[in-house]
Design an enzyme around this catalytic site. Structure first.
Site, PDB file in Angstrom:
ATOM      1  N   ASN A  41      -6.191  -2.755   2.552  1.00 11.76           N
ATOM      2  CA  ASN A  41      -6.201  -4.208   2.632  1.00 11.76           C
ATOM      3  C   ASN A  41      -7.643  -4.691   2.688  1.00 11.76           C
ATOM      4  OD1 ASN A  41      -3.412  -4.451   2.694  1.00 11.76           O
ATOM      5  ND2 ASN A  41      -3.318  -4.453   4.916  1.00 11.76           N
TER       6      ASN A  41
ATOM      7  N   ARG B 167       0.839  -1.208   0.000  1.00 13.33           N
ATOM      8  CA  ARG B 167       0.000   0.000   0.000  1.00 13.33           C
ATOM      9  C   ARG B 167       0.870   1.253   0.000  1.00 13.33           C
ATOM     10  NH1 ARG B 167      -3.246   0.083   4.899  1.00 13.33           N
ATOM     11  NH2 ARG B 167      -1.505  -1.125   5.690  1.00 13.33           N
TER      12      ARG B 167
END
Length: 92
Positions: free
Chosen positions: A39, A21
């Site tokens: 996520n 990320r």
């Protein structure tokens, strides 16, 4: 902004707990895109980015490009009209 779009991408593989990320956020900011990466409960990472189609295509190519943290097995994408209301690029 030329032909703005919203890219929603679902990235499958070993992409959680490896800095994916953060890496995605960095690439998106370099491209001038706004949005977020988070996520998902099923182990994927969901990426939402808005900006010019060419820049969203570039981010999609980077997600598939093999230089990501972890290991990407598959990226599914959807393009749609931008919704707006986003600023910066965040990790959720």
């Amino acid at each position: 902004m030329p032909d703005p779009v919203r890219l929603t991408a679902w990235v499958r593989g070993r992409v959680q707990g490896v800095g994916f990320r953060w890496w995605t956020r960095s690439r998106a900011l370099e491209l001038g895109l706004v949005g977020w990466a988070r996520n998902a409960a099923d182990g994927r990472v969901e990426v939402v980015a808005e900006g010019p189609r060419s820049d969203c295509d570039a981010l999609l190519a980077l997600l598939r490009g093999g230089g990501t943290p972890g290991h990407v097995d598959h990226v599914a994408e959807r393009f749609s009209p931008p919704k707006g209301g986003l600023s910066g690029f965040s990790e959720r």
